[in-house]
Design a protein around this motif. Structure first.
Motif, PDB file in Angstrom:
ATOM      1  N   LEU A 100       0.820  -1.208   0.000  1.00 30.86           N
ATOM      2  CA  LEU A 100       0.000   0.000   0.000  1.00 30.86           C
ATOM      3  C   LEU A 100       0.857   1.261   0.000  1.00 30.86           C
ATOM      4  O   LEU A 100       0.518   2.258  -0.652  1.00 30.86           O
ATOM      5  CB  LEU A 100      -0.941  -0.004   1.207  1.00 30.86           C
ATOM      6  CG  LEU A 100      -2.124  -0.963   1.125  1.00 30.86           C
ATOM      7  CD1 LEU A 100      -2.936  -0.926   2.420  1.00 30.86           C
ATOM      8  CD2 LEU A 100      -3.026  -0.609  -0.064  1.00 30.86           C
ATOM      9  N   GLU A 101       1.969   1.238   0.716  1.00 31.12           N
ATOM     10  CA  GLU A 101       2.868   2.394   0.749  1.00 31.12           C
ATOM     11  C   GLU A 101       3.531   2.615  -0.603  1.00 31.12           C
ATOM     12  O   GLU A 101       3.704   3.756  -1.046  1.00 31.12           O
ATOM     13  CB  GLU A 101       3.922   2.200   1.839  1.00 31.12           C
ATOM     14  CG  GLU A 101       3.358   2.331   3.251  1.00 31.12           C
ATOM     15  CD  GLU A 101       4.325   1.860   4.313  1.00 31.12           C
ATOM     16  OE1 GLU A 101       4.126   2.223   5.485  1.00 31.12           O
ATOM     17  OE2 GLU A 101       5.279   1.102   3.984  1.00 31.12           O
ATOM     18  N   SER A 102       3.893   1.527  -1.288  1.00 31.31           N
ATOM     19  CA  SER A 102       4.453   1.636  -2.638  1.00 31.31           C
ATOM     20  C   SER A 102       3.436   2.258  -3.587  1.00 31.31           C
ATOM     21  O   SER A 102       3.768   3.112  -4.419  1.00 31.31           O
ATOM     22  CB  SER A 102       4.861   0.253  -3.167  1.00 31.31           C
ATOM     23  OG  SER A 102       5.933  -0.274  -2.443  1.00 31.31           O
ATOM     24  N   MET A 103       2.179   1.856  -3.448  1.00 27.72           N
ATOM     25  CA  MET A 103       1.124   2.379  -4.297  1.00 27.72           C
ATOM     26  C   MET A 103       0.876   3.860  -4.032  1.00 27.72           C
ATOM     27  O   MET A 103       0.655   4.655  -4.961  1.00 27.72           O
ATOM     28  CB  MET A 103      -0.169   1.574  -4.091  1.00 27.72           C
ATOM     29  CG  MET A 103      -0.071   0.139  -4.588  1.00 27.72           C
ATOM     30  SD  MET A 103      -1.551  -0.846  -4.243  1.00 27.72           S
ATOM     31  CE  MET A 103      -2.701  -0.101  -5.396  1.00 27.72           C
ATOM     32  N   LEU A 104       0.928   4.268  -2.768  1.00 25.71           N
ATOM     33  CA  LEU A 104       0.735   5.674  -2.415  1.00 25.71           C
ATOM     34  C   LEU A 104       1.860   6.536  -2.982  1.00 25.71           C
ATOM     35  O   LEU A 104       1.608   7.601  -3.574  1.00 25.71           O
ATOM     36  CB  LEU A 104       0.686   5.829  -0.888  1.00 25.71           C
ATOM     37  CG  LEU A 104       0.596   7.267  -0.362  1.00 25.71           C
ATOM     38  CD1 LEU A 104      -0.670   7.944  -0.883  1.00 25.71           C
ATOM     39  CD2 LEU A 104       0.637   7.292   1.173  1.00 25.71           C
ATOM     40  N   ALA A 105       3.108   6.078  -2.824  1.00 28.18           N
ATOM     41  CA  ALA A 105       4.250   6.820  -3.370  1.00 28.18           C
ATOM     42  C   ALA A 105       4.138   6.910  -4.892  1.00 28.18           C
ATOM     43  O   ALA A 105       4.419   7.958  -5.494  1.00 28.18           O
ATOM     44  CB  ALA A 105       5.560   6.134  -2.971  1.00 28.18           C
ATOM     45  N   GLY A 106       3.711   5.819  -5.523  1.00 26.01           N
ATOM     46  CA  GLY A 106       3.540   5.809  -6.975  1.00 26.01           C
ATOM     47  C   GLY A 106       2.433   6.740  -7.433  1.00 26.01           C
ATOM     48  O   GLY A 106       2.550   7.401  -8.469  1.00 26.01           O
ATOM     49  N   LEU A 107       1.341   6.824  -6.667  1.00 29.46           N
ATOM     50  CA  LEU A 107       0.222   7.709  -7.006  1.00 29.46           C
ATOM     51  C   LEU A 107       0.653   9.171  -6.964  1.00 29.46           C
ATOM     52  O   LEU A 107       0.345   9.949  -7.870  1.00 29.46           O
ATOM     53  CB  LEU A 107      -0.935   7.473  -6.031  1.00 29.46           C
ATOM     54  CG  LEU A 107      -2.164   8.373  -6.218  1.00 29.46           C
ATOM     55  CD1 LEU A 107      -2.800   8.132  -7.582  1.00 29.46           C
ATOM     56  CD2 LEU A 107      -3.176   8.123  -5.104  1.00 29.46           C
ATOM     57  N   ILE A 108       1.382   9.553  -5.925  1.00 26.63           N
ATOM     58  CA  ILE A 108       1.861  10.938  -5.795  1.00 26.63           C
ATOM     59  C   ILE A 108       2.817  11.271  -6.936  1.00 26.63           C
ATOM     60  O   ILE A 108       2.679  12.299  -7.619  1.00 26.63           O
ATOM     61  CB  ILE A 108       2.568  11.138  -4.438  1.00 26.63           C
ATOM     62  CG1 ILE A 108       1.559  10.987  -3.291  1.00 26.63           C
ATOM     63  CG2 ILE A 108       3.246  12.500  -4.375  1.00 26.63           C
ATOM     64  CD1 ILE A 108       2.193  10.911  -1.920  1.00 26.63           C
ATOM     65  N   ALA A 109       3.797  10.393  -7.172  1.00 27.67           N
ATOM     66  CA  ALA A 109       4.796  10.638  -8.210  1.00 27.67           C
ATOM     67  C   ALA A 109       4.179  10.625  -9.600  1.00 27.67           C
ATOM     68  O   ALA A 109       4.480  11.473 -10.447  1.00 27.67           O
ATOM     69  CB  ALA A 109       5.911   9.589  -8.118  1.00 27.67           C
ATOM     70  N   GLY A 110       3.286   9.666  -9.846  1.00 26.47           N
ATOM     71  CA  GLY A 110       2.669   9.533 -11.165  1.00 26.47           C
ATOM     72  C   GLY A 110       1.770  10.704 -11.516  1.00 26.47           C
ATOM     73  O   GLY A 110       1.782  11.182 -12.657  1.00 26.47           O
ATOM     74  N   SER A 111       1.001  11.197 -10.554  1.00 25.01           N
ATOM     75  CA  SER A 111       0.107  12.317 -10.813  1.00 25.01           C
ATOM     76  C   SER A 111       0.896  13.579 -11.137  1.00 25.01           C
ATOM     77  O   SER A 111       0.564  14.313 -12.081  1.00 25.01           O
ATOM     78  CB  SER A 111      -0.800  12.564  -9.592  1.00 25.01           C
ATOM     79  OG  SER A 111      -1.612  11.440  -9.333  1.00 25.01           O
ATOM     80  N   ALA A 112       1.951  13.844 -10.358  1.00 23.66           N
ATOM     81  CA  ALA A 112       2.784  15.020 -10.616  1.00 23.66           C
ATOM     82  C   ALA A 112       3.445  14.927 -11.984  1.00 23.66           C
ATOM     83  O   ALA A 112       3.482  15.902 -12.750  1.00 23.66           O
ATOM     84  CB  ALA A 112       3.850  15.139  -9.518  1.00 23.66           C
ATOM     85  N   THR A 113       3.952  13.755 -12.324  1.00 17.81           N
ATOM     86  CA  THR A 113       4.630  13.544 -13.601  1.00 17.81           C
ATOM     87  C   THR A 113       3.683  13.741 -14.780  1.00 17.81           C
ATOM     88  O   THR A 113       4.037  14.387 -15.777  1.00 17.81           O
ATOM     89  CB  THR A 113       5.229  12.123 -13.665  1.00 17.81           C
ATOM     90  OG1 THR A 113       6.133  11.957 -12.577  1.00 17.81           O
ATOM     91  CG2 THR A 113       5.971  11.898 -14.971  1.00 17.81           C
ATOM     92  N   THR A 114       2.476  13.203 -14.675  1.00 12.13           N
ATOM     93  CA  THR A 114       1.504  13.281 -15.768  1.00 12.13           C
ATOM     94  C   THR A 114       1.129  14.720 -16.079  1.00 12.13           C
ATOM     95  O   THR A 114       1.114  15.145 -17.240  1.00 12.13           O
ATOM     96  CB  THR A 114       0.238  12.477 -15.410  1.00 12.13           C
ATOM     97  OG1 THR A 114       0.593  11.102 -15.272  1.00 12.13           O
ATOM     98  CG2 THR A 114      -0.820  12.618 -16.494  1.00 12.13           C
ATOM     99  N   ILE A 115       0.829  15.486 -15.058  1.00 14.56           N
ATOM    100  CA  ILE A 115       0.408  16.874 -15.252  1.00 14.56           C
ATOM    101  C   ILE A 115       1.528  17.710 -15.863  1.00 14.56           C
ATOM    102  O   ILE A 115       1.304  18.528 -16.762  1.00 14.56           O
ATOM    103  CB  ILE A 115      -0.051  17.484 -13.915  1.00 14.56           C
ATOM    104  CG1 ILE A 115      -1.334  16.781 -13.450  1.00 14.56           C
ATOM    105  CG2 ILE A 115      -0.289  18.986 -14.050  1.00 14.56           C
ATOM    106  CD1 ILE A 115      -1.742  17.108 -12.022  1.00 14.56           C
ATOM    107  N   ILE A 116       2.761  17.494 -15.406  1.00  7.20           N
ATOM    108  CA  ILE A 116       3.899  18.292 -15.870  1.00  7.20           C
ATOM    109  C   ILE A 116       4.343  17.900 -17.276  1.00  7.20           C
ATOM    110  O   ILE A 116       4.685  18.754 -18.098  1.00  7.20           O
ATOM    111  CB  ILE A 116       5.081  18.158 -14.878  1.00  7.20           C
ATOM    112  CG1 ILE A 116       4.723  18.835 -13.546  1.00  7.20           C
ATOM    113  CG2 ILE A 116       6.357  18.772 -15.457  1.00  7.20           C
ATOM    114  CD1 ILE A 116       5.710  18.566 -12.434  1.00  7.20           C
ATOM    115  N   SER A 117       4.315  16.600 -17.579  1.00  8.20           N
ATOM    116  CA  SER A 117       4.897  16.133 -18.847  1.00  8.20           C
ATOM    117  C   SER A 117       3.900  15.954 -19.988  1.00  8.20           C
ATOM    118  O   SER A 117       4.312  15.731 -21.130  1.00  8.20           O
ATOM    119  CB  SER A 117       5.642  14.812 -18.622  1.00  8.20           C
ATOM    120  OG  SER A 117       4.744  13.779 -18.255  1.00  8.20           O
TER     121      SER A 117
END
Length: 309
Positions: A100-117
């Motif tokens: 669950l912690e891996s998924m949370l870290a991935g959600l935060i990182a993935g959302s930021a990356t998607t919006i910026i890139s």
């Protein structure tokens, strides 16, 4: 410099290496995902057709924006992922993330990356499909546009908002790196724990197993294979929306796009180009995970004298 920043640099560099090595496969899968015709071609035949029409360099249309995109995307992703990971682990003594912690870290990182890139991937997709055109039913070659020319063309045609075309399915596709990095972390933890147990059972009491570059290569490939296989239909939708083709502009939403493709093209339409995409994704992830780790270690070692000074 923090470890998160070094991970970001290493991720960007590793992504550039991986993208450069596998770009023709990205180009082919993007073309296949965007084209809606029924004609089926093998990857080999598709390569021959593109070389015949556009030359060998035709397989690298959009490479410049892809290298920029992968550098930004990987740099941002690794920075936010490692920063989130550090924050979570600081709250307790364990050195490994739970699922669950891996998924949370991935959600935060993935959302930021998607919006910026996202704007960069809109440009790359537009460049990759720009030469798709028809004249009396035959494919013709249009003039290739550079990065700046493509930006101007998109703004002139659809305005600034066009750079966030496909942001809906792109945000849904945040689940792709979540699946990928969660699978990677859990497989890595399992492998380390198993090898550590064997070492300690053999009498090396304080031993902790260390994974090799080959281990990271295989784990990266396996985790990406799982993620891409699950999420490919949304990759097709995202590619079509980002390309801004007439057919895709009919889609009212990601779900409407999925249902429309199912109705008009069948299930195979949702998996158009999956062969080259899976091959590319697996190779890219394998090279990235192995390369990022090595680049991180080299960069950190090189910066140590500067940090101490």
């Amino acid at each position: 410099m923090s470890d998160s920043a070094i991970h970001s640099i290493a991720g960007a560099a590793g992504g550039i290496v991986a993208m450069s090595a596998t770009y023709p496969l990205i180009f082919l899968s993007t073309r296949a995902a965007v084209e809606t015709k029924k004609e089926q071609k093998s990857t080999y035949q598709a390569i021959l057709d593109i070389i015949k029409r556009e030359g060998v360099l035709g397989l690298y249309s959009g490479l410049n924006s892809s290298l920029l995109g992968i550098a930004v995307a990987n740099g941002v992703y690794y920075y936010f992922y490692e920063r989130s990971k550090e924050t979570i682990l600081r709250s307790r003594s364990s050195k490994a993330l739970s699922t669950l912690e891996s998924m949370l870290a991935g959600l935060i990182a993935g959302s930021a990356t998607t919006i910026i890139s996202n704007p960069i991937w809109v440009i790359q997709t537009s460049q990759a499909v720009h030469t798709i055109g028809t004249d009396a039913g035959q494919l013709v070659v249009a003039k290739k546009l550079g990065f700046i020319e493509t930006v101007k063309s998109i703004i002139a045609k659809d305005g600034i908002a066009a750079f966030w075309r496909g942001i809906g399915p792109a945000l849904i596709l945040v689940i792709n790196p979540i699946i990928q990095y969660t699978a990677f972390e859990q497989l890595k933890n399992f492998l380390i724990a198993r090898r550590t147990s064997k070492l300690r059972a053999a009498g090396v009491v304080a031993a902790v197993a260390v994974l090799s570059d080959w281990d990271f290569f295989l784990l990266g490939a396996l985790s990406k294979l799982v993620a891409t296989s699950f999420t490919y239909p949304y990759i097709v939708i995202k590619s079509r929306l980002q390309a801004g083709t007439a057919n895709s502009l009919r889609y009212k939403s990601s779900l409407d796009g999925l249902l429309t493709i199912l109705k008009e093209e069948g299930v195979e339409g949702l998996y158009r180009g999956i062969g080259s995409k899976v091959t590319q994704s697996v190779l890219t992830a394998a090279i990235l995970f192995a390369g990022q780790r090595r680049i991180f270690e080299v960069t950190k070692a090189a910066l140590q004298p500067i940090i101490k000074a």
